[in-house]
Design a protein around this motif. Structure first.
Motif, short mmCIF file in Angstrom:
data_model
loop_
_atom_site.label_atom_id
_atom_site.label_comp_id
_atom_site.label_asym_id
_atom_site.label_seq_id
_atom_site.Cartn_x
_atom_site.Cartn_y
_atom_site.Cartn_z
N MET A 73 29.06 39.92 -7.60
CA MET A 73 29.93 39.49 -6.76
C MET A 73 29.98 39.81 -4.99
O MET A 73 30.04 41.44 -5.20
CB MET A 73 31.80 38.96 -6.52
CG MET A 73 32.86 38.48 -5.80
SD MET A 73 34.48 38.80 -6.26
CE MET A 73 34.55 38.04 -6.93
N ASP A 74 30.05 39.18 -3.98
CA ASP A 74 29.67 39.90 -2.75
C ASP A 74 30.48 40.49 -1.98
O ASP A 74 32.03 40.08 -2.63
CB ASP A 74 29.86 38.44 -1.46
CG ASP A 74 28.85 39.20 -0.62
OD1 ASP A 74 29.31 40.07 0.25
OD2 ASP A 74 28.90 38.49 0.40
N ALA A 75 30.15 41.86 -1.54
CA ALA A 75 31.58 42.20 -1.40
C ALA A 75 32.37 42.00 -0.68
O ALA A 75 33.72 41.75 -0.45
CB ALA A 75 30.62 43.59 -0.16
N LYS A 76 32.09 41.61 0.52
CA LYS A 76 34.02 40.73 1.29
C LYS A 76 34.51 39.64 0.85
O LYS A 76 35.32 39.85 0.76
CB LYS A 76 32.96 39.63 2.70
CG LYS A 76 31.82 39.22 2.05
CD LYS A 76 31.34 38.39 3.88
CE LYS A 76 30.37 36.93 3.66
NZ LYS A 76 29.59 36.57 4.66
N GLN B 282 34.81 40.03 -2.18
CA GLN B 282 36.01 40.99 -3.37
C GLN B 282 37.01 41.51 -2.84
O GLN B 282 38.16 41.87 -3.74
CB GLN B 282 34.52 42.07 -4.02
CG GLN B 282 35.29 43.33 -4.94
CD GLN B 282 33.41 43.76 -5.99
OE1 GLN B 282 32.78 43.41 -6.24
NE2 GLN B 282 34.07 45.32 -4.92
N LEU B 283 36.51 41.47 -1.65
CA LEU B 283 37.12 42.56 -0.55
C LEU B 283 38.79 41.90 -0.57
O LEU B 283 40.05 41.56 -0.39
CB LEU B 283 37.23 43.18 0.82
CG LEU B 283 38.43 43.02 1.42
CD1 LEU B 283 38.64 44.40 1.70
CD2 LEU B 283 37.75 43.05 3.08
N ALA C 216 39.58 38.90 -2.62
CA ALA C 216 40.22 38.82 -3.53
C ALA C 216 41.37 39.29 -3.74
O ALA C 216 42.28 39.38 -4.34
CB ALA C 216 39.51 38.13 -4.77
N ASN C 217 41.36 41.22 -3.78
CA ASN C 217 41.95 41.59 -3.63
C ASN C 217 42.51 42.07 -2.84
O ASN C 217 44.14 41.92 -2.86
CB ASN C 217 40.96 43.38 -4.03
CG ASN C 217 40.25 43.69 -4.87
OD1 ASN C 217 40.27 43.75 -5.60
ND2 ASN C 217 39.16 44.93 -4.39
N GLY D 80 36.96 35.70 2.95
CA GLY D 80 35.62 35.94 3.43
C GLY D 80 35.09 35.85 4.11
O GLY D 80 33.83 35.76 4.21
N ILE E 157 38.37 47.59 -2.17
CA ILE E 157 37.27 47.15 -2.50
C ILE E 157 36.37 47.41 -3.89
O ILE E 157 34.94 47.35 -3.87
CB ILE E 157 36.21 47.60 -0.71
CG1 ILE E 157 36.67 49.76 -1.61
CG2 ILE E 157 36.18 48.06 0.01
CD1 ILE E 157 35.45 50.48 -0.77
N PRO F 25 35.26 46.36 -7.42
CA PRO F 25 35.28 44.44 -7.97
C PRO F 25 36.40 44.60 -9.68
O PRO F 25 36.61 45.50 -9.69
CB PRO F 25 34.12 45.73 -9.30
CG PRO F 25 33.77 46.96 -9.01
CD PRO F 25 34.62 47.59 -7.48
N PRO F 26 36.46 43.37 -10.15
CA PRO F 26 37.66 42.96 -10.47
C PRO F 26 37.07 43.87 -11.86
O PRO F 26 36.61 44.10 -12.35
CB PRO F 26 37.43 41.77 -10.65
CG PRO F 26 36.97 41.33 -9.73
CD PRO F 26 35.96 42.54 -8.78
#
Length: 79
Positions: free
Chosen positions: A1-4, A6-7, A9-10, A42, A66, A68-69
């Motif tokens: 998953m792209d970092a942005k 992932q951020l 979603a969190n 995102g 940041i 990952p899930p």
């Protein structure tokens, strides 16, 4: 998953766990509500300072924003 993403979603999950609106989070983090919206979708690559402001507002370490899930393994069939 792209970092942005992932951020994003969190951030959305943590905000909703607190029953906060985007406007409330923006206020606590010292950001404009539009910025929070962009982060959650995102659409922005946030600066470190922004991530730190959001983490402080949510009272979580930056790593939680940041990370990952967690992947929960499926239970093995019985018998």
């Amino acid at each position: 998953m792209d970092a942005k993403f992932q951020l994003a979603a969190n951030l959305r999950r943590l905000r909703k766990e607190r029953c906060w609106s985007q406007e409330m989070l923006a206020h606590f983090a010292g950001l404009h509500p539009t910025e929070v919206s962009r982060l959650e979708r995102g659409l922005r690559e946030p600066r470190l300072r922004t991530v730190m402001q959001v983490a402080a507002a949510l009272k979580v370490p930056v790593q939680e924003l940041i990370a990952p899930p967690e992947v929960v393994p499926e239970p093995e069939p019985v018998g």
